[in-house]
Write an enzyme that holds these catalytic residues in place. Structure first.
Site, short mmCIF file in Angstrom:
data_model
loop_
_atom_site.label_atom_id
_atom_site.label_comp_id
_atom_site.label_asym_id
_atom_site.label_seq_id
_atom_site.Cartn_x
_atom_site.Cartn_y
_atom_site.Cartn_z
N SER A 1 0.87 -1.19 0.00
CA SER A 1 0.00 0.00 0.00
C SER A 1 0.90 1.22 0.00
O SER A 1 1.09 1.90 1.00
CB SER A 1 -0.93 -0.01 1.22
OG SER A 1 -0.20 0.07 2.42
N HIS B 1 -3.32 -6.17 2.67
CA HIS B 1 -2.43 -7.17 3.26
C HIS B 1 -3.10 -8.50 3.55
O HIS B 1 -2.47 -9.41 4.10
CB HIS B 1 -1.81 -6.63 4.56
CG HIS B 1 -0.90 -5.47 4.33
ND1 HIS B 1 -0.42 -4.69 5.36
CD2 HIS B 1 -0.37 -4.95 3.19
CE1 HIS B 1 0.36 -3.74 4.86
NE2 HIS B 1 0.40 -3.86 3.56
N GLU C 1 -4.47 -2.30 9.38
CA GLU C 1 -3.67 -2.77 10.53
C GLU C 1 -4.31 -2.42 11.87
O GLU C 1 -4.72 -1.28 12.09
CB GLU C 1 -2.26 -2.14 10.48
CG GLU C 1 -1.55 -2.42 9.17
CD GLU C 1 -0.19 -1.74 9.06
OE1 GLU C 1 0.37 -1.31 10.10
OE2 GLU C 1 0.31 -1.64 7.93
N GLU D 1 1.59 -9.40 7.19
CA GLU D 1 2.45 -8.94 8.29
C GLU D 1 2.32 -9.82 9.52
O GLU D 1 2.72 -9.44 10.63
CB GLU D 1 2.16 -7.48 8.61
CG GLU D 1 2.49 -6.58 7.42
CD GLU D 1 2.47 -5.09 7.74
OE1 GLU D 1 2.04 -4.71 8.84
OE2 GLU D 1 2.90 -4.31 6.87
N ASP E 1 -3.78 1.46 11.69
CA ASP E 1 -3.39 2.02 10.40
C ASP E 1 -4.46 1.61 9.39
O ASP E 1 -4.35 0.55 8.76
CB ASP E 1 -2.01 1.53 9.95
CG ASP E 1 -1.64 2.08 8.56
OD1 ASP E 1 -2.41 2.92 8.04
OD2 ASP E 1 -0.60 1.67 8.01
N GLU F 1 -2.75 5.97 12.16
CA GLU F 1 -1.91 6.29 11.00
C GLU F 1 -2.77 6.28 9.74
O GLU F 1 -3.67 5.44 9.62
CB GLU F 1 -0.81 5.22 10.91
CG GLU F 1 0.06 5.27 9.68
CD GLU F 1 0.96 4.02 9.62
OE1 GLU F 1 1.30 3.46 10.69
OE2 GLU F 1 1.29 3.60 8.51
N ASP G 1 1.77 8.60 6.73
CA ASP G 1 2.60 7.60 6.04
C ASP G 1 2.54 7.84 4.53
O ASP G 1 3.45 8.43 3.95
CB ASP G 1 2.11 6.19 6.41
CG ASP G 1 2.77 5.09 5.59
OD1 ASP G 1 3.78 5.35 4.92
OD2 ASP G 1 2.26 3.94 5.60
N LYS H 1 10.01 5.00 6.81
CA LYS H 1 10.35 3.76 6.08
C LYS H 1 11.53 4.07 5.16
O LYS H 1 11.40 4.93 4.27
CB LYS H 1 9.16 3.33 5.22
CG LYS H 1 7.92 2.89 6.00
CD LYS H 1 6.72 2.85 5.06
CE LYS H 1 5.55 2.06 5.63
NZ LYS H 1 4.31 2.26 4.83
N HIS I 1 8.69 -1.20 9.23
CA HIS I 1 8.99 -2.21 8.20
C HIS I 1 8.11 -1.96 6.99
O HIS I 1 7.34 -1.00 6.97
CB HIS I 1 8.70 -3.60 8.78
CG HIS I 1 7.24 -3.81 9.07
ND1 HIS I 1 6.64 -5.04 9.14
CD2 HIS I 1 6.24 -2.91 9.32
CE1 HIS I 1 5.36 -4.90 9.40
NE2 HIS I 1 5.09 -3.63 9.52
N LYS J 1 7.15 -0.25 14.38
CA LYS J 1 6.17 -1.28 14.02
C LYS J 1 6.84 -2.23 13.04
O LYS J 1 7.49 -1.81 12.09
CB LYS J 1 4.88 -0.68 13.45
CG LYS J 1 4.94 -0.03 12.10
CD LYS J 1 3.51 0.22 11.57
CE LYS J 1 3.49 0.60 10.11
NZ LYS J 1 2.14 0.76 9.55
#
Ligand code: PGA
Ligand code: ZN
Length: 416
Positions: free
Chosen positions: A40, A154, A163, A204, A242, A283, A310, A335, A363, A386
């Site tokens: 994403s 994900h 998330e 994840e 997130d 987030e 992000d 990141k 990550h 994270k």
């Protein structure tokens, strides 16, 4: 002095190609790095070069990026001496010559930068986290944020939010925070299983139950925190979200859990879940191009909780500095491959520090066993990381590296 730079096409945790990069110094010591890859992604990220040859890996091969490391980058660095990482990274940026690293590929460049950071640390006889600690900054062990329920891009379930993370903010040490995360993860698995949900894992390492309402997930997580013997909330185990809202934003609306919502509906929704559940951080609550919504979100909730940019910030120091001026968010996700060099990543962290913005090291959903970001989290002293669930090798590699740093350095503070 650099003797050589080499890269190899390897697999990431999703079974897609990425790069393993090796920097060898004139003394013959070799330093490796594994390059992460997102699903994403923010549209302003530095460019990840893919071969687009449909005959290999569905077009996702990285032989072009690998050849750029073994060719142009090796030619430019081999035999050269660099005083520090900033100088080496500057050479890579100049060699690429574009402002989004599209010529050589950010995936080609970041691996070299990470491996070179390890070489500089070793040459200075420092641990990587020590080398990555800027002057005037106190290094610290970060609070882990364990992604225990996966949705969005994900996982193949119907959950739109990407998330749901456990943030064991009330635990007295990093090791105890890891234990809390793992115990709640186990309790959550048992609870989901009992309720008849599949406990398969997303990218994840979080569970991917076929739930669509975020409230149902949040209720289950709070119950699991209690099952495991912890207090839900910042005194014990809190929750971070997130939603990755860019992924469900189309035509000016948010399409979530079967509803079509405006920015203000979303802000009202977040205010209500924050009032009902122990959520301390959100987030990407809004989409990357919903800038006015972000300003209103920050005005509404910014004094209460952490709001992390992000997709809209993409670890870009210039973009974060501009967002600070506009009052967007109060924290940034960091990141390394979004911006493409370690030096620019450190600059993004400096912008956050100077502006009073928090930062969370992150990550990517596609990962390798490389634990670079664990050292980056400690060195930056930012207090948050994270790295997915407390399960799956590529996720726990980071958490385990932090356990090792904690054990070797009992005087390091635990910041959360
Ligand atoms: P990505 O997801 O690595 O797939 O971009 C992580 C995130 O959105 O934070
Ligand atoms: Zn995100």
């Amino acid at each position: 002095t650099v003797r050589s730079v080499q890269a190899l096409e390897i697999l990431d945790s999703r079974g897609r190609p990425t790069l393993a990069t090796t920097v060898t110094t004139s003394k013959g010591a070799s330093f490796r790095a594994g390059v992460p890859s997102g699903a994403s992604t923010g549209s302003g990220e530095a460019v990840e070069l893919r071969d687009r040859d449909p005959a290999r890996y569905g077009g996702a091969g990285v032989l072009t990026a690998t050849a750029n490391v073994n060719g142009a980058i090796n030619d430019a660095l081999a035999g050269q001496e660099f005083s520090d990482l900033a100088q080496l990274d500057q050479t890579l940026i100049a060699l690429d010559g574009t402002d989004n690293k599209s010529a050589l590929g950010a995936n080609a460049i970041i691996g070299v930068s990470m491996a070179a950071a390890r070489a500089f640390a070793a040459t200075a006889d420092l641990a990587l986290w020590q080398y990555l600690t800027p002057a005037g900054v106190t290094p610290a062990l970060p609070a882990p944020h364990f992604n225990v329920v996966n949705g969005g891009a994900h996982a193949p379930n119907k959950l739109d939010f990407q998330e749901f993370m456990l943030a064991p903010l009330g635990l007295p040490s990093y090791a105890e925070a890891v234990r809390a995360g793992a115990e709640v993860y186990a309790a959550l698995k048992a609870r989901l299983g009992k309720a008849g949900h599949a406990t398969g894992l997303g990218d994840e390492g979080g569970f991917a139950p076929d739930l669509d309402r975020p409230e149902e997930v949040l209720e289950t997580i709070v119950a699991a925190i209690t099952d495991a013997g912890y207090t839900p909330g910042t005194d014990g185990v809190a929750i971070a979200l997130d939603p990755a809202a860019s992924e469900f934003y189309r035509d000016g609306s948010y399409h979530v859990a079967g509803q079509t919502l405006s920015s203000d509906d979303m802000i009202g929704y977040y205010a209500s879940v924050v009032a009902q559940f122990p959520i301390w951080s959100i987030e990407d609550g809004l989409a990357e191009d919903d800038d006015d919504g972000w300003v209103r979100l920050t005005q509404t909730l910014g004094a209460k909780i952490q709001l992390v940019g992000d997709d809209n910030f993409v670890t870009n120091p210039t973009i974060i500095a501009e967002a600070v001026r506009r009052g967007v968010a109060n924290a940034a996700l960091i990141k390394v491959n979004q911006i493409g060099t370690v030096t620019e990543t450190l600059e993004a962290l400096t912008v956050c520090r100077d502006a009073g913005y928090a930062a969370m090291i992150s990550h990517r959903s596609g990962e390798t066993e490389d634990s670079f970001i664990a050292d980056l989290a400690v060195g930056s002293g930012c207090g948050q990381i994270k790295s997915g669930a407390p399960a799956r090798g590529e996720r726990v590699a980071k958490y385990n590296r932090l356990l090792e740093i904690a054990a070797q350095n009992p005087d390091l503070p635990y910041r959360r």
